[in-house]
Enzyme design. Structure first.
Site, PDB file in Angstrom:
ATOM      1  N   LYS A  69       0.846  -1.203   0.000  1.00 43.34           N
ATOM      2  CA  LYS A  69       0.000   0.000   0.000  1.00 43.34           C
ATOM      3  C   LYS A  69       0.880   1.252   0.000  1.00 43.34           C
ATOM      4  CE  LYS A  69      -3.594   2.341   2.600  1.00 43.34           C
ATOM      5  NZ  LYS A  69      -4.597   2.310   3.653  1.00 43.34           N
ATOM      6  N   GLU A 123      10.606  -4.577   4.490  1.00 45.46           N
ATOM      7  CA  GLU A 123      10.725  -5.972   4.063  1.00 45.46           C
ATOM      8  C   GLU A 123      10.401  -6.129   2.577  1.00 45.46           C
ATOM      9  OE1 GLU A 123       9.066  -4.804   6.653  1.00 45.46           O
ATOM     10  OE2 GLU A 123       9.032  -6.200   8.351  1.00 45.46           O
ATOM     11  N   GLY A 159      -4.886  -1.842   4.947  1.00 40.13           N
ATOM     12  CA  GLY A 159      -4.055  -2.962   4.471  1.00 40.13           C
ATOM     13  C   GLY A 159      -4.690  -4.319   4.733  1.00 40.13           C
ATOM     14  N   ARG A 160      -5.207  -4.508   5.959  1.00 42.92           N
ATOM     15  CA  ARG A 160      -5.763  -5.831   6.308  1.00 42.92           C
ATOM     16  C   ARG A 160      -7.163  -6.045   5.754  1.00 42.92           C
ATOM     17  NH1 ARG A 160      -4.701  -2.479  10.370  1.00 42.92           N
ATOM     18  NH2 ARG A 160      -6.349  -1.754  11.753  1.00 42.92           N
ATOM     19  N   GLU A 182      -4.673  -6.625  14.797  1.00 46.78           N
ATOM     20  CA  GLU A 182      -4.189  -5.300  14.401  1.00 46.78           C
ATOM     21  C   GLU A 182      -5.348  -4.287  14.468  1.00 46.78           C
ATOM     22  OE1 GLU A 182      -2.431  -4.138  10.381  1.00 46.78           O
ATOM     23  OE2 GLU A 182      -0.601  -4.779  11.383  1.00 46.78           O
ATOM     24  N   HIS A 220      -4.444 -33.217  17.684  1.00 44.79           N
ATOM     25  CA  HIS A 220      -3.299 -34.005  18.137  1.00 44.79           C
ATOM     26  C   HIS A 220      -2.176 -33.115  18.659  1.00 44.79           C
ATOM     27  CE1 HIS A 220      -5.032 -37.737  16.620  1.00 44.79           C
ATOM     28  NE2 HIS A 220      -5.573 -36.937  15.699  1.00 44.79           N
ATOM     29  N   LYS A 278       9.334  -0.752  14.147  1.00 45.04           N
ATOM     30  CA  LYS A 278       9.901  -0.380  12.842  1.00 45.04           C
ATOM     31  C   LYS A 278      10.960   0.711  13.029  1.00 45.04           C
ATOM     32  CE  LYS A 278       5.671  -0.916  10.074  1.00 45.04           C
ATOM     33  NZ  LYS A 278       4.666  -0.232   9.277  1.00 45.04           N
TER      34      LYS A 278
HETATM   35  O1  F6P Z   1       3.211  -2.860   9.744  1.00 46.57           O
HETATM   36  C1  F6P Z   1       1.867  -3.104   9.623  1.00 46.57           C
HETATM   37  C2  F6P Z   1       1.374  -2.794   8.235  1.00 46.57           C
HETATM   38  O2  F6P Z   1       1.293  -1.428   8.057  1.00 46.57           O
HETATM   39  C3  F6P Z   1       0.055  -3.468   7.973  1.00 46.57           C
HETATM   40  O3  F6P Z   1      -1.016  -2.767   8.454  1.00 46.57           O
HETATM   41  C4  F6P Z   1       0.087  -3.619   6.498  1.00 46.57           C
HETATM   42  O4  F6P Z   1      -0.845  -4.548   6.049  1.00 46.57           O
HETATM   43  C5  F6P Z   1       1.515  -4.050   6.295  1.00 46.57           C
HETATM   44  O5  F6P Z   1       2.253  -3.305   7.244  1.00 46.57           O
HETATM   45  C6  F6P Z   1       2.086  -3.853   4.919  1.00 46.57           C
HETATM   46  O6  F6P Z   1       2.052  -2.534   4.532  1.00 46.57           O
HETATM   47  P1  F6P Z   1       2.240  -2.118   3.007  1.00 46.57           P
HETATM   48  O7  F6P Z   1       1.132  -2.742   2.243  1.00 46.57           O
HETATM   49  O8  F6P Z   1       2.186  -0.628   2.996  1.00 46.57           O
HETATM   50  O9  F6P Z   1       3.570  -2.637   2.554  1.00 46.57           O
END
Ligand code: F6P
Length: 543
Positions: free
Chosen positions: A208, A214, A269-270, A355, A386, A510
């Protein structure tokens, strides 16, 4: 905006507190001396049944819970959400993911744009692109069709599409295999790329913000791999597409403007798998199935908006959850899909729920003095049986469970599927009914060994659960199921008087990681805490 009254001040909350006293007192006795739940409590929608008959509540509690929903103004809250009001107040954003599944109903202006037109045109682009991939009209640089799609993203830009594509494996288009790389651990990307041919691999960089550490690191590494294995800078444009609200950053990365799929700030995002973030889903199961997923979710939206409280599945899920959490003291909820396809569903719900509702500050900025979002966890049945079911049956924690069952398998082995169903049904029954000491002794027969071991073989029972029974797992039921939980989370957030659509709690880690990276890379620092400092020293010593 919604009233910011803490729930504890509502009449129904106070009454529920009183009602919970007698339930808690009876629960503390062994054997437990109460008769709660009601075998008639189920909602039958034709191809889906929500059975909530095995919960630690009676009719009076249920009526009071419905009153709580009323007093907390759930209906008004949802009206505000679908009207595009900025209910995400701390980020000044609207929350309009339901518009992604039924744009025709959202002919409204937001940030100077018409929501319906925006979503419809995005869907058209997703349709065109996924059709081109599926028909091999769009190929890799050497003219070979794409056989592998690698979605690079994390959190909401990974969990939803990954979970859905895994669940709908039987719908995969022949010749296309999706892969999901999320972790910055290089192992994740390395292991994925090891099997792939750059000439037939399409990368989808999903972020987003297009700033997530990452994802950016993995995207750069994937680009280097592509260029180092036969591709060139120019051909990056054929093999890399992006999904983001940050179009400029995606272009600077090297993605052709035509291949950047945008979405909007009002999609959290979620809650984004329904947007272009779901393009990996559309390419994997085909656009017509992606549309069915949206249709299923839209049905759940309508159900939530229009059903009276007594018949409203997500609302009842929310209210029962609140009863368990705030009045009976449950701290977690187990999600138990009796479906291997749904193996990532608990992980997906962890982000969606934790979240969203893992907050300790209310909508007025004050600390809450009641519990909010529970710890969400789970595994598919029968595997969980199990592993951790021992604790569910005989442990000391109250852990409400959701069991998700499908009456038919999509595959050939209905006999084996029946075993799965029998296990799911049996577990919910055993959790609730338990087994008395008397029954244990009677079954054992031998007086002496019964005396010795009966206490260990006794099951206390009265562990609450809901059953969500569907006919089959398909794109439409999948969409419906996910959206039920989204609405549950929304309704709970309204009652808990918290902001469900921000996530400030992810920022501190972060920020600190950003400061620690240069230190790991050799920069001196004299203001580090002793624990981190010693650990970094060890890491450096080990090279
Ligand atoms: O760190 C949490 C977050 O902001 C989530 O809410 C989001 O889904 C994820 O990181 C990834 O964010 P992006 O889509 O901006 O890379």
């Amino acid at each position: 905006m919604l009233s910011k009254t803490p729930p504890t001040q509502l009449k129904s909350w106070k009454r529920l507190k009183e009602l919970s006293q007698s339930v808690l007192a009876a629960l503390s006795k062994s054997p437990k001396e109460i008769r709660l739940g009601n075998p008639g409590w189920r909602i039958d929608l034709g191809n889906m049944v929500f059975d909530f008959s095995r919960n630690l509540l009676d009719k009076e509690v249920l009526i009071e819970l419905e009153r709580l929903a009323d007093e907390a103004n759930i209906r008004e809250g949802y009206r505000q959400l679908i009207s595009g009001d900025e209910i995400n107040e701390t980020e000044n954003r609207s929350v309009l993911h339901p518009a992604l599944r039924n744009p025709a109903a959202f002919d409204l202006e937001l940030d100077g744009l018409n929501v319906r037109e925006e979503v419809e045109s995005s869907l058209k682009r997703i349709e065109k692109f996924s059709n081109e991939i599926n028909s091999s009209k769009r190929t890799g640089f050497s003219g070979l069709p794409f056989t592998d799609i690698v979605n690079i993203g994390i959190g909401g830009s990974d969990l939803g599409p990954y979970m859905v594509t895994e669940a709908l494996k039987e719908y995969w288009k022949p010749g296309i295999k999706p892969h999901f790389v999320s972790n910055v651990d290089p192992f994740h990307l390395d292991q994925t790329l090891k099997e792939l041919n750059p000439q037939t691999t399409l990368f989808i960089i999903s972020s987003k913000t297009f700033t997530t550490q990452e994802t950016m690191a993995n995207a750069e590494a994937a680009k280097s791999w592509f260029i180092g294995n036969g591709g060139n800078e120019l051909q990056v444009q054929d093999h890399f597409i992006a999904v983001s609200t940050n179009i400029e950053a995606a272009q600077s990365f090297g993605v052709d403007k035509e291949n950047v799929f945008g979405f909007w700030d009002w999609v959290g995002g979620r809650y984004s798998l329904w947007s272009a973030i779901g393009i990996s889903i559309a390419c994997t199961i085909g656009y017509h199935n992606f549309k069915k997923l949206l249709k299923g979710a839209s049905k759940a939206d309508k159900h939530f908006k229009d059903s009276e409280f007594k018949q409203n599945i997500p609302l009842l899920m929310a209210l029962i959850g609140i009863w368990n959490t705030n009045f009976l003291g449950a701290e977690s909820e187990a999600i138990l899909p009796y479906s291997q396809g749904l193996h990532r569903f608990p992980a997906y719900l962890q982000q969606a729920n934790m979240e969203s509702n893992g907050k300790a500050i209310d909508r007025s900025g004050n600390p809450v003095d009641y519990s909010t979002g529970p710890i969400v966890w789970g595994e598919p049945g029968t595997n969980g049986q199990h592993a951790f079911f021992q604790l569910l049956h005989q442990g000391t924690h109250l852990i409400p469970c959701d069991l998700i069952l499908f009456s038919k398998t999509n595959g050939e082995y209905q006999n084996q599927h029946d075993m799965l169903l029998a296990n799911g049904l049996a577990q919910a029954k055993a959790l609730w009914e338990g087994k008395s000491i008397e029954t244990v002794k009677k079954q054992m027969g031998n007086e002496k060994s019964a005396q010795l071991t009966a206490p260990f073989r006794f099951f206390q029972g009265l562990n609450p659960s809901n059953i969500l029974l569907f006919e089959t797992l398909n794109p439409e039921t999948m969409g419906f199921l996910i959206a039920l939980y989204e609405h549950k989370i929304f309704a709970q957030g309204v009652i808990w008087n918290i902001f469900s659509y921000d996530q400030w709690g992810v920022e501190l880690g972060k920020e600190m990681a950003g400061k620690l990276l240069p230190i790991l890379n050799g920069k001196d620092s004299n203001d580090l805490d002793p624990t981190t400092s010693a650990l970094i020293e060890t890491i450096k010593k080990w090279g």
